[in-house]
Design a protein around this motif. Structure first.
Motif, PDB file in Angstrom:
ATOM      1  N   ILE A 143       0.838  -1.101   0.158  1.00 29.31           N
ATOM      2  CA  ILE A 143      -0.040   0.156   0.163  1.00 29.31           C
ATOM      3  C   ILE A 143       1.024   1.220   0.016  1.00 29.31           C
ATOM      4  O   ILE A 143       0.694   2.044  -0.832  1.00 29.31           O
ATOM      5  N   TYR A 147       0.725   4.523  -2.824  1.00 27.89           N
ATOM      6  CA  TYR A 147      -0.339   5.210  -2.517  1.00 27.89           C
ATOM      7  C   TYR A 147       0.137   6.731  -3.120  1.00 27.89           C
ATOM      8  O   TYR A 147       1.430   7.236  -2.992  1.00 27.89           O
ATOM      9  N   PRO A 150      -4.400   3.176  -5.340  1.00 24.25           N
ATOM     10  CA  PRO A 150      -4.813   2.206  -4.552  1.00 24.25           C
ATOM     11  C   PRO A 150      -4.569   0.801  -4.979  1.00 24.25           C
ATOM     12  O   PRO A 150      -4.237   0.386  -6.128  1.00 24.25           O
ATOM     13  N   PHE A 371      -6.501   1.773   7.369  1.00 27.28           N
ATOM     14  CA  PHE A 371      -6.304   1.837   5.780  1.00 27.28           C
ATOM     15  C   PHE A 371      -7.730   1.580   5.426  1.00 27.28           C
ATOM     16  O   PHE A 371      -8.586   0.744   5.700  1.00 27.28           O
ATOM     17  N   HIS A 405      -7.149   3.278   0.104  1.00 24.46           N
ATOM     18  CA  HIS A 405      -5.611   2.546   0.094  1.00 24.46           C
ATOM     19  C   HIS A 405      -5.873   1.209  -0.596  1.00 24.46           C
ATOM     20  O   HIS A 405      -5.123   0.940  -1.372  1.00 24.46           O
TER      21      HIS A 405
END
Length: 542
Positions: A143, A147, A150, A371, A405
């Motif tokens: 992640i 980021y 996503p 998240f 995310h």
């Protein structure tokens, strides 16, 4: 951080790709300068000699044959001026890019088929295969490595073991998603460790029939190709700690989804009582927390799927996160299922999700990180597959407002048939197309005054219900995480859903109505929708 320069060379005036690439480079902290369109090779070299950049990005989007003399000239001058140490990048149409591949001085060639996550990964100096190997398939690292783009997840599991293995291979090789969520059949979830209890007439019902440890191990081996997608699986509905150990040792479960109030007598997916399953669910959260494995508690949307009003959906989403934090979970994956109930309006849906986000993320501290994971509601998709594709895209567009995310892609085919590999790949491409269009510069729907008003109203109602629970169960040390209290709340109807009518483990008397696109509590006695204070007063004679 590096110094980038970019230009469209020769007589090419198509600069959109080059400009967007340099903008992304700037957003990643690099310095970037665009020289313009139709830049001659001589002018490009002169500028490079003056500015001494680390990376030069050149673009050409005209006919393939036209690029050859330009690249021949560029190659000669690179070696004449000893510019081999510069990192050279090429971007163009696919046919032009095929010619560019013949020139060894290019370290990276983009042909327009790449998605933003690949470009962002390149700018951050990371290759996905290296990342997977280096980080032992850590979902949190994956992640963070990309980021704001996503991570993409999709459910997959067919009634045939071999078709599932081959399907995973095909999906992995397509490089289209990051996490394959394995869907075992109900026999696996409930009776893997007690096969004598299985009803083999139901083999393959709801997913893939996994019967041996080796079956799980083969799932993992099937995914070791392409972009090396992570694997995760549904939790068991019985022998949950044995199942957790099984998933961790075989497929390296990327994270664990633990229900708080489900997988028991309440939904018929197990024989455990409410108090027992809630207690065991909490201990399962703690088990994973002690091993630093992320947790997802699917709770809020389970109530909304059963037509509970929006207040209960938000309350249970908050209590799910609250319980996870209390059990020591460090990384919490909070799932936001849109389009539930299916007739909820987009404005009201977004308001409900924003209320959840605000309340859940109020729990964050140095030891508890949230998240956001978004998805479309399964029941919202049409059996007309062309219509369903549009609905999937629309839901994703709305969900991107949360800056997720993880995007949990729901296959457009699910209302008609379980997703096949081709359906998974196409669904992920649809979602990636939406992400590409919305990641930067989209309209911020959070600021809509109607959305904000509904969000604030929901938070007020939620706090009233939470405070009422504390007041009613003040003898409990912590009623929000007390299994006996939570079970009693369901038995008394403080937490309830219309679909639980006739279930002896719940009150099942709640009435709800969709009014102006939101799901509201309804009183037959008063003949209208009611506030949370009115609902609880009528229910409990307060």
């Amino acid at each position: 951080m590096k110094k980038y320069i970019g230009a469209a060379i020769g007589n090419c005036v198509h600069v959109g790709g080059a400009v967007n690439f340099l903008r992304l480079a700037e957003e990643e902290g690099h310095s970037a300068e665009f020289l313009g369109a139709a830049v001659s090779i001589d002018n490009l070299i002169d500028y490079i000699l003056e500015k001494n950049p680390d990376v030069v990005s050149i673009g050409f989007r005209l006919t393939p044959d036209s690029v050859i003399p330009l690249l021949n000239e560029l190659e000669k001058k690179i070696y004449d001026h000893k510019l081999e140490n510069i990192e050279w990048i090429f971007g163009g149409t696919k046919p032009v890019a095929e010619f560019a591949k013949e020139y060894k001085f290019f370290s990276k060639i983009f042909d327009g088929t790449e998605d933003l996550d690949e470009v962002i990964g390149y700018l951050r100096g990371k290759k996905l295969k290296d990342l997977v190997i280096d980080e032992s398939q850590d979902i949190i690292e994956r992640i963070r490595s990309r980021y704001p783009y996503p991570v993409i997840r999709h459910h997959f599991g067919l009634p045939s073991l071999e078709e599932t293995y081959e399907g995973i291979k095909k999906i992995a090789e397509a490089g289209i998603l990051d996490v394959i969520s394995i869907g075992p059949d109900q026999n696996t979830q409930e009776n893997f460790f007690s096969p004598e209890k299985m009803n083999h007439d139901l083999d393959g019902a709801g997913g893939v029939p996994l019967r041996k440890v080796e079956d799980f191990e083969k799932l993992y081996r099937s995914a070791q190709r392409g972009n090396y997608p992570l694997l995760r699986s549904y939790s068991g509905t019985a022998d949950i700690f044995k199942t957790a150990e099984l998933l961790q040792t075989t497929i390296k479960n990327a994270w664990c989804a633990v229900p708080l109030c489900w997988y028991n007598v309440l939904d018929g997916r197990g024989e455990r009582s409410l108090v027992t399953s809630i207690s065991e669910g909490q201990e399962l959260m703690r088990w994973h927390a002690q091993r630093n494995i992320p947790i997802e508690v699917n709770e809020g949307h389970h109530w909304s799927l059963r037509d509970a009003h929006d207040t209960i959906g938000v309350v249970m989403a908050y209590l799910a996160a609250y319980n996870a934090k209390k059990m020591g979970v460090k990384n919490y994956i909070s799932q936001y299922m849109f389009n539930v109930p299916a007739c909820i309006h987009h404005r009201m849906d977004l308001a409900k999700m924003l209320a959840k986000v605000e309340l859940i993320e109020s729990l964050e501290d140095e030891n508890f990180k949230v998240f956001r994971q978004v998805r479309a509601g399964l029941a919202s998709l049409s059996t007309d597959l062309d219509v369903a594709k549009g609905q999937l895209a629309a839901s994703t567009y709305l969900a991107m407002t949360l800056n997720p995310h993880i995007v949990h892609v729901v296959g457009f085919s699910e209302a008609d048939h379980a997703a096949k590999p081709e359906d998974v790949i196409e669904s992920c491409k649809i979602v990636r197309g939406v992400i590409r269009s919305t990641l930067y510069g989209r309209v911020d729907m959070k600021n809509d005054t109607v959305v904000q008003a509904r969000k604030n109203q929901l938070i007020k109602e939620v706090k009233y219900l939470l405070n009422t629970i504390k007041s009613l169960y003040n003898k409990s040390e912590d009623p929000w995480s007390d299994p006996v209290v939570i079970a009693d709340m369901i038995k008394k109807g403080i937490i309830d859903a219309p679909h639980l009518r006739g279930n002896k483990n719940a009150k099942g008397t709640l009435e709800t109505r969709i009014v102006d696109g939101k799901c509201m509590a309804y009183s037959k006695k008063l003949g209208r929708v009611v506030s949370e204070e009115e609902r609880l007063s009528e229910l409990l004679d307060l």
